[in-house]
Design a protein around this motif. Structure first.
Motif, PDB file in Angstrom:
ATOM      1  N   ASN A 125      53.602 -17.124 -52.338  1.00 48.84           N
ATOM      2  CA  ASN A 125      53.639 -18.546 -52.671  1.00 48.84           C
ATOM      3  C   ASN A 125      52.224 -19.115 -52.635  1.00 48.84           C
ATOM      4  O   ASN A 125      51.485 -18.894 -51.664  1.00 48.84           O
ATOM      5  N   PHE A 126      51.876 -19.862 -53.667  1.00 46.33           N
ATOM      6  CA  PHE A 126      50.526 -20.411 -53.788  1.00 46.33           C
ATOM      7  C   PHE A 126      50.553 -21.932 -53.916  1.00 46.33           C
ATOM      8  O   PHE A 126      51.480 -22.495 -54.512  1.00 46.33           O
ATOM      9  N   ALA A 127      49.543 -22.561 -53.366  1.00 50.25           N
ATOM     10  CA  ALA A 127      49.357 -24.008 -53.532  1.00 50.25           C
ATOM     11  C   ALA A 127      48.660 -24.233 -54.866  1.00 50.25           C
ATOM     12  O   ALA A 127      47.487 -24.610 -54.935  1.00 50.25           O
ATOM     13  N   GLU A 128      49.386 -23.979 -55.935  1.00 47.98           N
ATOM     14  CA  GLU A 128      48.845 -24.022 -57.296  1.00 47.98           C
ATOM     15  C   GLU A 128      49.899 -24.594 -58.240  1.00 47.98           C
ATOM     16  O   GLU A 128      51.052 -24.804 -57.860  1.00 47.98           O
ATOM     17  N   THR A 129      49.474 -24.829 -59.466  1.00 52.38           N
ATOM     18  CA  THR A 129      50.369 -25.237 -60.551  1.00 52.38           C
ATOM     19  C   THR A 129      50.167 -24.279 -61.713  1.00 52.38           C
ATOM     20  O   THR A 129      49.163 -23.542 -61.752  1.00 52.38           O
ATOM     21  N   PRO A 130      51.071 -24.275 -62.704  1.00 48.71           N
ATOM     22  CA  PRO A 130      50.817 -23.451 -63.884  1.00 48.71           C
ATOM     23  C   PRO A 130      49.466 -23.773 -64.532  1.00 48.71           C
ATOM     24  O   PRO A 130      48.768 -22.869 -65.008  1.00 48.71           O
ATOM     25  N   GLY A 175      41.913 -18.602 -64.213  1.00 54.16           N
ATOM     26  CA  GLY A 175      42.027 -17.240 -64.726  1.00 54.16           C
ATOM     27  C   GLY A 175      42.764 -16.317 -63.784  1.00 54.16           C
ATOM     28  O   GLY A 175      42.490 -15.119 -63.727  1.00 54.16           O
ATOM     29  N   PHE A 176      43.712 -16.868 -63.006  1.00 53.67           N
ATOM     30  CA  PHE A 176      44.529 -16.109 -62.052  1.00 53.67           C
ATOM     31  C   PHE A 176      43.691 -15.482 -60.933  1.00 53.67           C
ATOM     32  O   PHE A 176      44.102 -14.521 -60.299  1.00 53.67           O
ATOM     33  N   ARG A 177      42.501 -16.047 -60.664  1.00 52.54           N
ATOM     34  CA  ARG A 177      41.616 -15.543 -59.603  1.00 52.54           C
ATOM     35  C   ARG A 177      41.417 -16.625 -58.550  1.00 52.54           C
ATOM     36  O   ARG A 177      41.516 -17.809 -58.831  1.00 52.54           O
ATOM     37  N   ASP A 178      41.113 -16.166 -57.346  1.00 51.56           N
ATOM     38  CA  ASP A 178      40.789 -17.078 -56.242  1.00 51.56           C
ATOM     39  C   ASP A 178      41.860 -18.141 -56.047  1.00 51.56           C
ATOM     40  O   ASP A 178      41.574 -19.323 -55.849  1.00 51.56           O
ATOM     41  N   LEU A 179      43.111 -17.701 -56.081  1.00 52.10           N
ATOM     42  CA  LEU A 179      44.225 -18.622 -55.884  1.00 52.10           C
ATOM     43  C   LEU A 179      44.400 -18.925 -54.394  1.00 52.10           C
ATOM     44  O   LEU A 179      44.068 -18.105 -53.538  1.00 52.10           O
ATOM     45  N   THR A 180      44.942 -20.092 -54.092  1.00 52.50           N
ATOM     46  CA  THR A 180      45.087 -20.535 -52.703  1.00 52.50           C
ATOM     47  C   THR A 180      46.518 -20.317 -52.223  1.00 52.50           C
ATOM     48  O   THR A 180      47.447 -20.991 -52.680  1.00 52.50           O
ATOM     49  N   PRO A 181      46.729 -19.365 -51.301  1.00 54.09           N
ATOM     50  CA  PRO A 181      48.092 -19.182 -50.761  1.00 54.09           C
ATOM     51  C   PRO A 181      48.457 -20.338 -49.842  1.00 54.09           C
ATOM     52  O   PRO A 181      47.584 -21.043 -49.321  1.00 54.09           O
ATOM     53  N   ILE A 182      49.755 -20.526 -49.623  1.00 48.76           N
ATOM     54  CA  ILE A 182      50.192 -21.662 -48.804  1.00 48.76           C
ATOM     55  C   ILE A 182      49.923 -21.431 -47.321  1.00 48.76           C
ATOM     56  O   ILE A 182      50.009 -22.371 -46.525  1.00 48.76           O
ATOM     57  N   ALA A 234      55.530  -7.569 -58.653  1.00 50.01           N
ATOM     58  CA  ALA A 234      55.714  -6.503 -57.670  1.00 50.01           C
ATOM     59  C   ALA A 234      54.476  -6.336 -56.797  1.00 50.01           C
ATOM     60  O   ALA A 234      54.579  -6.027 -55.608  1.00 50.01           O
ATOM     61  N   ARG A 235      53.294  -6.539 -57.379  1.00 48.59           N
ATOM     62  CA  ARG A 235      52.057  -6.465 -56.581  1.00 48.59           C
ATOM     63  C   ARG A 235      50.967  -7.246 -57.299  1.00 48.59           C
ATOM     64  O   ARG A 235      50.515  -6.844 -58.370  1.00 48.59           O
ATOM     65  N   PHE A 236      50.523  -8.340 -56.698  1.00 41.65           N
ATOM     66  CA  PHE A 236      49.547  -9.178 -57.385  1.00 41.65           C
ATOM     67  C   PHE A 236      48.120  -8.867 -56.957  1.00 41.65           C
ATOM     68  O   PHE A 236      47.172  -9.261 -57.633  1.00 41.65           O
ATOM     69  N   ASP A 237      47.937  -8.120 -55.829  1.00 46.97           N
ATOM     70  CA  ASP A 237      46.601  -7.853 -55.303  1.00 46.97           C
ATOM     71  C   ASP A 237      46.597  -6.446 -54.725  1.00 46.97           C
ATOM     72  O   ASP A 237      47.430  -6.121 -53.876  1.00 46.97           O
TER      73      ASP A 237
END
Length: 454
Positions: free
Chosen positions: A146-151, A158-165, A248-251
């Motif tokens: 789960n990420f503190a993000e929006t579409p 670019g699907f990088r450096d996303l912020t998890p909750i 299934a695996r994002f990282d």
């Protein structure tokens, strides 16, 4: 459902204050595709069905049309396919002011089940199971990030450096859910009101990871719940600024996300758990042992139904809590099939191969179908249970890529026996398309490896 129950659903639909009712079907990838129908049109569709563009079965997860599918394509003009509604699936959506919702499934022009329809595919397996004297029950568990993000924000980044909750590796935390208490509470309460009850919900190891155990039920109901759960979790998350992913695996540096299937069979004749034998050392009946032997032998052939994407195979690696070989053990979480001995009520099998990116109808069909073949063929469980690490077992591993898995699937006589030749041909076409799309892509890995040096 009984005539009385059917009339009760119809009366509820007539009485709803909502002018439009939500209906949905699943595509090959397990994504819900739907629309809002006016109440009058929907009431007419209960007996007559309605049309839904058959491109739903002819395109991929990104709405790109397959270029070589026999069922539909530019060569057919993408006509409507017929959809029939299953009134037993009626539920109300709490976050849409209790708007009614129904699930449908595809039928052919004669009104018979369309072989390519995922929900109808599971129905065929369950009919065969009942003919053998059993009813199948399933419980699906999902892990997801789960990420503190929006579409919008994930595309901008670019699907990088996303912020998890939440940060860090804190499985089974009793404090992390307090970072997002409204979201956590909504999952528990709104899903229950939506007819998708959770037996458990907790944090899993990894930043922003949750795991949910969906209530155990008959296999078709369980697959409905699992499919609705994934979409509902995204809809609920959006209200709280949370974007879930069921990749299934994002990282590569973190464990993947599973979609484990707990299963048991009930004897129709005796009304008891057909997997349970109090006199066996592991409380496993001969039926259970044959079912398990069937999964050990045939799930490798059916792997694309359990690992349907290119990304699925990034999860199936040694040492990351996902099985890589057809192995079994007693309460062992390193093997593919974890036998859970218990009481008459609780003895069951947990198949740990599926990831969170499954189409639940097809993954359940694969698990039950493989086990059923073991029963029909009287297979014996000859291998001893793995004690210790299943990764060290001297057994040939499952295919390592979607490309390898789909070719094994396409050539499998067992797959055709269980699923039908038309389904196998169409699903193999869809997975080959997915593999070709990956082969054509230029990845970040290639850029960082070759751009400067070559």
């Amino acid at each position: 459902m009984t005539d009385e129950e059917r009339e009760g659903v119809i009366e509820h639909l007539r009485a709803t204050p909502h002018d439009h009712i939500k209906v949905a079907v699943t595509d090959v990838d397990g994504v819900l595709r739907g629309k809002y129908l006016h109440r009058d049109k929907l009431l007419g569709a209960i007996d007559d069905g309605f049309g839904f563009c058959n491109v739903v079965l002819g395109w991929d997860i990104a709405d790109e049309c397959y270029d070589d599918a026999a069922y539909t394509g530019w060569h057919t003009g993408y006509p409507d396919a017929d959809v029939t509604l299953d009134l037993s699936t009626m539920r109300t959506i709490p976050w849409e002011d209790d708007r009614p919702m129904l699930l449908g499934e595809f039928v052919d022009k004669a009104g018979a089940a369309l072989e390519l329809c995922p929900r109808q595919t599971l129905r065929r397996i369950l009919a065969r199971t009942e003919a053998a004297g059993f009813e199948a029950a399933v419980g699906v568990e999902f892990e997801w990030f789960n990420f503190a993000e929006t579409p919008g924000s994930i595309h901008e980044k670019g699907f990088r450096d996303l912020t998890p909750i939440s940060q860090g590796m804190f499985g089974y935390s009793v404090i992390r859910h307090q970072h997002n208490p409204e979201f956590f509470k909504a999952l528990l309460e709104d899903l229950l009101a939506y007819g998708v009850p959770l037996e458990g919900l907790h944090t899993e190891t990894g930043p922003g990871v949750f795991e949910a155990a969906i209530g155990y039920a008959g296999a078709l109901e369980s697959a409905d719940r699992a499919t609705l759960f994934k979409t509902a979790t995204k809809e609920i998350g959006a209200r709280f600024g949370v974007l879930p992913t069921f990749m299934a695996r994002f990282d590569a540096s973190l464990p993947g996300c599973s979609g484990h299937h707990h299963q048991s069979l009930r004897s129709i004749e005796h009304g008891t758990n057909a997997f349970y034998d109090a006199d066996d050392a592991h409380r496993m009946s001969s039926t259970f042992k044959s079912y398990l032997a069937g999964q050990l032998r045939y799930l490798g052939d059916l792997l694309p139904l359990l690992a349907p994407t290119v990304n699925s195979y990034k999860r199936l690696v040694d040492g990351y809590w996902a099985p890589t070989k057809p192995t079994w053990g007693i309460d062992n979480r390193t093997v593919a099939m974890r036998v859970i001995p218990g009481s008459q009520k609780s003895t069951r099998l947990e198949t740990r191969v599926p990831g969170s990116d499954i189409n639940p109808y097809l993954s359940a069909a694969a698990c039950i179908g493989a086990g059923l073949l073991g029963i029909e063929q009287g297979l014996e469980l000859t291998d001893e249970p793995i004690v210790g690490s299943g990764y060290d077992a001297p057994v040939e591993r499952y295919p390592r890529t979607l490309g390898d898995a789909v070719e094994r699937f396409a050539a499998s006589e067992a797959a055709v026996d269980l699923l039908g030749a038309d389904f196998v041909e169409h699903f193999a076409t869809s997975r080959r398309w997915e593999w070709r799309r990956f082969g054509d892509a230029v990845t970040d890995w290639e850029l960082s490896r070759y751009f400067e040096i070559i």
